[in-house]
Design a protein around this motif. Structure first.
Motif, PDB file in Angstrom:
ATOM      1  N   ASP A   1      20.539  -8.488   4.810  1.00  0.00           N
ATOM      2  CA  ASP A   1      19.706  -7.422   5.377  1.00  0.00           C
ATOM      3  C   ASP A   1      20.564  -6.261   5.886  1.00  0.00           C
ATOM      4  OD1 ASP A   1      17.375  -8.851   4.843  1.00  0.00           O
ATOM      5  OD2 ASP A   1      17.235  -9.676   6.878  1.00  0.00           O
ATOM      6  N   VAL A   2      21.664  -6.584   6.561  1.00  0.00           N
ATOM      7  CA  VAL A   2      22.572  -5.532   7.045  1.00  0.00           C
ATOM      8  C   VAL A   2      23.195  -4.801   5.858  1.00  0.00           C
ATOM      9  CG1 VAL A   2      24.682  -5.052   8.359  1.00  0.00           C
ATOM     10  CG2 VAL A   2      23.029  -6.724   9.225  1.00  0.00           C
ATOM     11  N   LEU A   3      23.573  -5.546   4.828  1.00  0.00           N
ATOM     12  CA  LEU A   3      24.160  -4.927   3.637  1.00  0.00           C
ATOM     13  C   LEU A   3      23.187  -3.925   3.012  1.00  0.00           C
ATOM     14  CD1 LEU A   3      26.322  -4.583   1.488  1.00  0.00           C
ATOM     15  CD2 LEU A   3      25.490  -6.707   0.411  1.00  0.00           C
ATOM     16  N   ARG A   4      21.902  -4.251   2.976  1.00  0.00           N
ATOM     17  CA  ARG A   4      20.926  -3.303   2.427  1.00  0.00           C
ATOM     18  C   ARG A   4      20.948  -1.986   3.205  1.00  0.00           C
ATOM     19  NH1 ARG A   4      17.735  -8.221   2.261  1.00  0.00           N
ATOM     20  NH2 ARG A   4      17.688  -8.943   0.097  1.00  0.00           N
ATOM     21  N   GLU A   5      21.118  -2.061   4.517  1.00  0.00           N
ATOM     22  CA  GLU A   5      21.226  -0.839   5.327  1.00  0.00           C
ATOM     23  C   GLU A   5      22.503  -0.072   4.982  1.00  0.00           C
ATOM     24  OE1 GLU A   5      20.948  -1.698   9.494  1.00  0.00           O
ATOM     25  OE2 GLU A   5      19.090  -2.837   9.246  1.00  0.00           O
TER      26      GLU A   5
ATOM     27  N   GLU B   1      21.402 -14.551   4.739  1.00  0.00           N
ATOM     28  CA  GLU B   1      20.243 -13.672   4.539  1.00  0.00           C
ATOM     29  C   GLU B   1      20.262 -12.525   5.550  1.00  0.00           C
ATOM     30  OE1 GLU B   1      18.158 -13.431   2.091  1.00  0.00           O
ATOM     31  OE2 GLU B   1      18.682 -15.293   1.055  1.00  0.00           O
ATOM     32  N   LYS B   2      20.697 -12.809   6.771  1.00  0.00           N
ATOM     33  CA  LYS B   2      20.795 -11.745   7.782  1.00  0.00           C
ATOM     34  C   LYS B   2      21.889 -10.746   7.404  1.00  0.00           C
ATOM     35  CE  LYS B   2      18.789 -14.436  11.487  1.00  0.00           C
ATOM     36  NZ  LYS B   2      18.980 -15.168  12.728  1.00  0.00           N
TER      37      LYS B   2
ATOM     38  N   TYR C   1      21.403  -9.390  -2.832  1.00  0.00           N
ATOM     39  CA  TYR C   1      20.912 -10.721  -3.179  1.00  0.00           C
ATOM     40  C   TYR C   1      21.969 -11.761  -2.828  1.00  0.00           C
ATOM     41  CZ  TYR C   1      18.010 -13.954  -5.868  1.00  0.00           C
ATOM     42  OH  TYR C   1      17.177 -14.981  -6.244  1.00  0.00           O
ATOM     43  N   VAL C   2      21.529 -12.868  -2.241  1.00  0.00           N
ATOM     44  CA  VAL C   2      22.421 -13.964  -1.855  1.00  0.00           C
ATOM     45  C   VAL C   2      22.469 -15.007  -2.966  1.00  0.00           C
ATOM     46  CG1 VAL C   2      22.814 -15.845  -0.207  1.00  0.00           C
ATOM     47  CG2 VAL C   2      21.909 -13.665   0.606  1.00  0.00           C
ATOM     48  N   TYR C   3      23.685 -15.475  -3.278  1.00  0.00           N
ATOM     49  CA  TYR C   3      23.911 -16.586  -4.211  1.00  0.00           C
ATOM     50  C   TYR C   3      24.624 -17.673  -3.415  1.00  0.00           C
ATOM     51  CZ  TYR C   3      22.623 -13.085  -7.565  1.00  0.00           C
ATOM     52  OH  TYR C   3      21.930 -12.112  -8.235  1.00  0.00           O
ATOM     53  N   ASN C   4      23.900 -18.740  -3.113  1.00  0.00           N
ATOM     54  CA  ASN C   4      24.467 -19.837  -2.332  1.00  0.00           C
ATOM     55  C   ASN C   4      25.305 -20.756  -3.212  1.00  0.00           C
ATOM     56  OD1 ASN C   4      23.457 -19.361   0.404  1.00  0.00           O
ATOM     57  ND2 ASN C   4      21.435 -19.571  -0.543  1.00  0.00           N
TER      58      ASN C   4
END
Length: 176
Positions: free
Chosen positions: A40-44, A36-37, A139-142
């Motif tokens: 967040d960096v990827l969104r930036e 998830e962290k 979006y994360v896919y676990n």
């Protein structure tokens, strides 16, 4: 991390600074919280026009590994998808993925498992949720998360794989 600021606005990432920050985050927290962290960096990064233009240009292939972490094994991929396409429901086998939309729109469907897949057996799934990934969304896919992307026109994505999915066994799924 090597980030350039102008006032409060982030101006540029390099692949080296981006991958180093992702390595640091995933080494500190290798599970879903660390992912998830990274998301967040990827969104930036998706807001960084220079990074996007550098790694998602017209000459970029549909699947291009731009970084593979030698210690943790995760990959950062650049995807330039041309035209409409719908992928079947899938997971990422025993690993995870993060999708980051840089350009275009992807309609994503999350699926609920009805019958597991296995060797020689196609799994069965039913739709659970449909949503849209717009530029800047990630979006994360676990492990075990089932999803399928659909696009009506060209898209550009930065995507993570926990390991290079071309090196692992994955099973097929079909909607019921």
């Amino acid at each position: 991390m090597e980030i350039f600021f102008e006032g409060d606005m982030i101006m540029a990432y390099t692949l080296e600074s981006f991958s180093a920050e992702c390595h640091r985050l995933l080494k500190a927290e290798p599970g879903p919280a660390g992912r998830e962290k990274v998301c967040d960096v990827l969104r930036e990064v998706l807001q960084d026009e220079t990074f996007v233009a550098t790694h998602l240009g017209d000459d970029c292939p549909e699947r291009n590994i731009i970084y593979e972490d030698p210690e943790l094994g995760f990959c950062i991929l650049a995807h330039v998808n041309h035209g409409a396409k719908q992928s079947p429901p899938h997971d990422h086998g025993p690993t995870w993925a993060i999708y980051g939309q840089a350009a275009g729109v992807t309609e994503m469907t999350d699926w609920e498992l009805v019958e597991p897949a296995g060797e020689g057996k196609v799994g069965k799934v039913r739709p659970a949720k449909v949503y849209t990934l717009n530029p800047g969304d990630a979006y994360v896919y676990n492990e075990g998360d089932l999803h399928s992307p659909r696009r009506e026109s060209s898209t550009r994505l930065i995507r993570f794989e926990g390991v290079n999915t071309e090196t692992i066994q994955r099973y097929r799924f079909e909607a019921v």
